[in-house]
Design a protein around this motif. Sequence first.
Motif, short mmCIF file in Angstrom:
data_model
loop_
_atom_site.label_atom_id
_atom_site.label_comp_id
_atom_site.label_asym_id
_atom_site.label_seq_id
_atom_site.Cartn_x
_atom_site.Cartn_y
_atom_site.Cartn_z
N TYR A 14 0.83 -1.20 0.00
CA TYR A 14 0.00 0.00 0.00
C TYR A 14 0.87 1.26 0.00
O TYR A 14 1.97 1.28 0.58
N ARG A 15 0.37 2.28 -0.63
CA ARG A 15 1.08 3.56 -0.63
C ARG A 15 1.24 4.06 0.80
O ARG A 15 0.32 3.97 1.60
N ALA A 18 3.98 -1.51 -6.00
CA ALA A 18 2.60 -1.11 -5.72
C ALA A 18 2.51 -0.23 -4.49
O ALA A 18 1.55 0.53 -4.33
N GLY A 75 -0.35 0.81 -12.77
CA GLY A 75 -1.67 1.41 -12.62
C GLY A 75 -2.46 0.72 -11.53
O GLY A 75 -2.05 -0.30 -10.97
N ARG A 76 -3.63 1.30 -11.21
CA ARG A 76 -4.45 0.76 -10.13
C ARG A 76 -4.92 -0.65 -10.42
O ARG A 76 -5.02 -1.49 -9.52
N ALA A 77 -5.26 -0.93 -11.68
CA ALA A 77 -5.76 -2.27 -12.03
C ALA A 77 -4.67 -3.32 -11.77
O ALA A 77 -4.96 -4.40 -11.24
N ALA A 110 -2.25 -3.04 -9.63
CA ALA A 110 -2.07 -3.15 -8.17
C ALA A 110 -3.15 -4.01 -7.55
O ALA A 110 -2.88 -4.86 -6.69
N ALA A 111 -4.41 -3.83 -7.98
CA ALA A 111 -5.51 -4.59 -7.41
C ALA A 111 -5.36 -6.08 -7.72
O ALA A 111 -5.54 -6.94 -6.85
N ARG A 116 -2.50 -7.58 -5.58
CA ARG A 116 -2.83 -7.79 -4.16
C ARG A 116 -3.70 -9.02 -3.96
O ARG A 116 -3.63 -9.68 -2.93
#
Length: 814
Positions: free
Chosen positions: A137-138, A404, A466-468, A470-471, A474
Amino acid sequence: MKPEAGTALGDWFAGQGWTPADFQRATWAAYLAGRSGLVHSATGSGKSLAAWGGPLLEGLARADHDPPLRVLWVTPLRALASDTVTNLQAATDGVGLRWRVEKRTGDTGASARARQRRRPPAALVTTPESLSLLLSYRRGGEAFRGLRAVVVDEWHELLGSKRGVQLELCLARLRALAPGLRVWGLSATLGNTAEAQDVLLAGDPRGELIRGSEAKRIRIRGLLPGRHERFPWAGHLGVSLLPQVLEHLGSARSCLLFTNTRSQAELWFEAILRARSDWLEGLGLHHGSIDRALRDRIEAGLREGRFRCVVATSSLDLGVDFSPVDRVVQVGSPKGVARLAQRAGRCGHQPGAESEVLCVPSHALELVEIAAARRAWDAGRIEGRTPLRGCLDVLAQHLVTLAAGDGFQPEALLAEVRTTHAYRDLGDEAWQWVLDFVTGGGPVLAAYPDFRRVLRGDDGRYRIAGRAHAARHRMSIGTITSDAAIAVRFQGGGHLGTIEESFISRLRPGDTFLFAGRALELVRVRDLTAYVRRARGSRRAVPRWQGGRLPLSTELADGVREILAEVRAGHLRDPETRAVADVLAIQQRWSALPGPGELLAERVDSREGAHLFLYPFAGRLVHEGLAALIAWRLGRRQPATFSITVNDYGFELLADELPALDAETVRSLFHPEALVEDLLACVNASELARRQFRDIARIAGLVFQGYPGRGKSARQLQASSGLIYDTLARYDPDNRLLGQARDEVLERQLELQRLRRVLGDISDWRVRYHEPERLTPLAFPLWADRLRNRLSTERWEDRVARMVARLEKAAGPA
């Protein structure tokens, strides 16, 4: 030094009626001196309080009430997290320190996770997977900058696995975030403690190895059958000893009955329930495929003393917290000294108490293994765990995890990674390959956007694409792999647990099977769910799980050889050996009993063909590789088609004809030269590596398992990874993940290093070559196992029974 003297910690110990052990005091002193270390002590001796006392004393001295995160407690099983939180919080409250102890695992709800990010507790109990997730996580690293200690519970369970490698990488990151961090490991029943400490502490020369005051006293005894067949076959003897087992359990208030496999657990639970239906309310079943809620109910019942007997597998080996039981029973050979000691420790689970375990053989020769286990424990010969090196799939996952989160600078991260034992020798080329892999997938996959997961910024820092990405990452963090799980549900609702897809795929609607202690009928399979109803039929299949292939450890194998040599010399020192004296006497009369430094070879001719039985006593996994190797080398001398059967003692090669053999010819087959080349030629190495690549591809992020509720089946994952494997093998044959897949097949499925040692040993051994007229007691279990795997209109048990009758007649009166 007695740091607890005159403190709240000492008062709390006294209030519990306890006196701190010397090793606990030593651990507290070392912690307060700023050192890291490994505590190696018996189960139930107080290791947790040894590790927890130091942080408590430090917190009291600093008046550090309600601080941000100070201690991270890593447990190998999330099932242990709740018990650990309860125990740590009790000690914390007892000394008057205002610390919050919470857990963070896959079971933690979203609201609790969000609250923990905003306001971390002073101590967090978590797993290696959840720790990696926190680092993804950031600004996730900010929570760890005030961290003072990491405690790794049950370190021996992580060492030697990719989960252990994953934790090594996480610890390296935490050390970089929190300089001066102290790391303490807790372990029991481990043979290579110095190496285990070196791996955990990343070679810290100031680390301390602290041992418990004395080895656990364990009384190991075998259940001696009143009468048994002299030609043993696997599984036949076990449940037939149920009356004696029930008599042993009858006088106890509580008992754990351990089996080596989930299949055995299901069979024994049903057998006990049929024999003692009056125990229905006090009988439980516990293994890893049963629904978590059902297992929680069993564990709660154990704590509250509501269960008379719980049948379990390794799911209750570790520190699930409940009062010690009165009796522990082990069904089947323990296969390893450490495993048996861990299970025995569930009774007499307090400092200074003696533990006792009754071992129930599943066939007569296992009595010799039980005697060997007792001798090994008394002599302090315990198995070690070999740490893994250079797993590039785990490293690739770790790089995406950090990307990420807050991103990474490659030069600094390389130096950090090289502090770990697993990547101490990581070369520049391998490092650059991993960087190229996570940023583009390599030369073949670079054209596909899905494989460009990490981007290099203008500042030289690597961040997630990108967010995709990262998701998806995870949802895939972790290194635990297995056959795809099929959920088992009643038609009307109610989740029972999971069964491996490979088992369910062999069943048709209407077939019945035994699971979670119930007879179930399969109704249909849809969307990775098997819908069932209660069955009334008597013929039932029993699920077989991949985890059931436990090989005999080197320590036990060597102990069995020593006992057989003693018997050959006329010495029967152990009650278990005396119980099978007639079996061993027939083996010696018809052939021979092998001792240390000897390989027994038997050739038997029958209507089926020519049988060659070889007994290296090296364990099932090594024998699988050896059998294929020897068949290949024999086939080069005289073309033949072989049927192969293996067990822990040896293996059988069956062909229509065999070349002329003698002791020297047999020894020449075991030469260690060109081992890898011959192995790759004789086993279907390409297909084995292709299957192993599925797990590597999943860990490295090449394939995605699917979103929650829409997971992919094992067949889909194998197809996806197989397509990638074939593409890489054709266009990028030097891909390092392909090489890793081949190496893992050799090391983990065929135990290459152990196999190499066995070949080296046998080349110097004496070969005892015999040609008995009929199957010997050592050969018979191999013959019976091969017969079990053949399709026939005749019942397997009937044919085995007829052969037993013929051999018994030939052997004469007992």
